[in-house]
Design an enzyme around this catalytic site. Sequence first.
Site, PDB file in Angstrom:
ATOM      1  N   CYS A 121       0.858  -1.177   0.000  1.00 59.64           N
ATOM      2  CA  CYS A 121       0.000   0.000   0.000  1.00 59.64           C
ATOM      3  C   CYS A 121       0.895   1.228   0.000  1.00 59.64           C
ATOM      4  CB  CYS A 121      -0.935  -0.017   1.208  1.00 59.64           C
ATOM      5  SG  CYS A 121      -2.344   1.127   1.050  1.00 59.64           S
ATOM      6  N   CYS A 123      -0.187   4.194   1.886  1.00 59.41           N
ATOM      7  CA  CYS A 123      -0.602   5.130   2.932  1.00 59.41           C
ATOM      8  C   CYS A 123       0.494   5.413   3.954  1.00 59.41           C
ATOM      9  CB  CYS A 123      -1.866   4.641   3.620  1.00 59.41           C
ATOM     10  SG  CYS A 123      -1.706   3.043   4.450  1.00 59.41           S
ATOM     11  N   CYS A 131      -4.113   6.159   0.289  1.00 60.12           N
ATOM     12  CA  CYS A 131      -3.567   4.939  -0.313  1.00 60.12           C
ATOM     13  C   CYS A 131      -3.323   5.058  -1.810  1.00 60.12           C
ATOM     14  CB  CYS A 131      -4.505   3.771  -0.038  1.00 60.12           C
ATOM     15  SG  CYS A 131      -4.806   3.498   1.734  1.00 60.12           S
ATOM     16  N   LYS A 196     -12.289  -5.115   2.791  1.00 54.59           N
ATOM     17  CA  LYS A 196     -11.713  -4.219   3.794  1.00 54.59           C
ATOM     18  C   LYS A 196     -12.688  -3.072   4.022  1.00 54.59           C
ATOM     19  CE  LYS A 196      -7.530  -1.506   4.772  1.00 54.59           C
ATOM     20  NZ  LYS A 196      -6.206  -1.096   4.252  1.00 54.59           N
ATOM     21  N   ARG A 206      -3.053   3.230  12.936  1.00 53.61           N
ATOM     22  CA  ARG A 206      -2.575   4.468  12.320  1.00 53.61           C
ATOM     23  C   ARG A 206      -1.556   5.168  13.209  1.00 53.61           C
ATOM     24  NH1 ARG A 206      -8.634   5.811   9.970  1.00 53.61           N
ATOM     25  NH2 ARG A 206      -8.546   4.188   8.351  1.00 53.61           N
ATOM     26  N   GLU A 234     -16.800  -7.874  -4.207  1.00 51.96           N
ATOM     27  CA  GLU A 234     -15.375  -7.592  -4.091  1.00 51.96           C
ATOM     28  C   GLU A 234     -14.560  -8.883  -4.133  1.00 51.96           C
ATOM     29  OE1 GLU A 234     -13.506  -4.977  -3.982  1.00 51.96           O
ATOM     30  OE2 GLU A 234     -14.776  -3.260  -3.511  1.00 51.96           O
ATOM     31  N   LYS A 249     -11.283  -7.975   6.644  1.00 53.88           N
ATOM     32  CA  LYS A 249     -10.770  -7.017   7.627  1.00 53.88           C
ATOM     33  C   LYS A 249     -11.815  -5.935   7.892  1.00 53.88           C
ATOM     34  CE  LYS A 249      -6.937  -3.768   8.325  1.00 53.88           C
ATOM     35  NZ  LYS A 249      -5.784  -3.075   7.726  1.00 53.88           N
ATOM     36  N   SER A 275      -6.132  -3.749  14.938  1.00 50.06           N
ATOM     37  CA  SER A 275      -5.550  -3.045  16.082  1.00 50.06           C
ATOM     38  C   SER A 275      -6.577  -2.649  17.129  1.00 50.06           C
ATOM     39  CB  SER A 275      -4.792  -1.804  15.598  1.00 50.06           C
ATOM     40  OG  SER A 275      -5.658  -0.919  14.897  1.00 50.06           O
ATOM     41  N   TYR A 314      -2.087  -9.260  16.262  1.00 50.29           N
ATOM     42  CA  TYR A 314      -1.052  -8.714  17.136  1.00 50.29           C
ATOM     43  C   TYR A 314      -0.892  -9.555  18.397  1.00 50.29           C
ATOM     44  CZ  TYR A 314      -1.855  -4.862  13.956  1.00 50.29           C
ATOM     45  OH  TYR A 314      -1.994  -4.117  12.809  1.00 50.29           O
TER      46      TYR A 314
END
Length: 325
Positions: A121, A123, A131, A196, A206, A234, A249, A275, A314
């Site tokens: 990506c 971003c 992005c 997404k 972020r 999609e 996601k 996150s 994570y």
Amino acid sequence: MSDLNFDRHRRLRSSDSMRALVRETHLRTEDLIYPIFVLEEEGQKNEVPSMPGIYQISLDRLSEEMDEVVSLGIRAVLLFGVPDVKDSVGSEAYNDEGIIQKATRFIKENYPDVLVVADTCLCEYTDHGHCGVIHDQYVHNDESLPLLVKTAISQAKAGADIIAPSNMMDGFVAAIRKGLDDSGFENIPIMSYAIKYASAFYGPFRDAAGSTPQFGDRKTYQMDPANRLEAQREAESDIMEGADFLIVKPAMTYLDIMREVRDRYNVPIVAYNVSGEYSMVKAAAQNGWINEQQIVLEKLTSMKRAGANLIMTYFAKDVAKWLKQ
């Protein structure tokens, strides 16, 4: 009670051993992909304030993280770059000497059995945090595709095992697949962020990646959380364009979507335990309100039950330790 006719389901719940014998869904260390944020500045290991236990790690300290990853039996990592320099077109994303390219080469040279998944990506590399290429505060789809292709090729040249484009531009899988094939990387699979959503659960990421949009939001290219059928469109597009994996996601609040995608498409499905989902659990656990281990294992098991083959999380290191117990 002998004259009553009813099923005795509890017979199969009578002990730990019995419950393990009939368990339908299993969570394994091999299912986990661990995200890592790599910094260019030397000598750094900076904890992300909103993500306790997650760090931005400089390249010269990456071995510390990788040694632990390998010791725990985690077989795949997802790399995000935190570059020193950003510009309007994210040129560090496709710089062959960029931070992700360097990190990928380091891992493949020193930990060759670990799969490197490269987030593809712009971003993290753009000064505006979006992005793609911006015109009049709008992300231009078709002008962004060639830059994403260059990024994917650069990552593959560095040794990435899997390209994971997360930008949500229309046609990104088709463009990247053609670019990889034309460059001799026809055997590199694409793990597409096919589904997404424009989710509120991305905030802590972020902070970690330094990718907060400097204006507006990402709702013109990420999906509306209210939409279900759009997810199927999609996913179908990405399969037709050459995706080898499909990512859903976020994961926790989109298990219905994951199940529908699993039922419809015969490719590996990846859940991204994002996150915000991580930070909520960590915050509640630090306050003593929940049992973190039980909550996390239940959450990730629900993702497997909903159809995920793999989970980006994570919590990967924590889960690997718990499973070893």
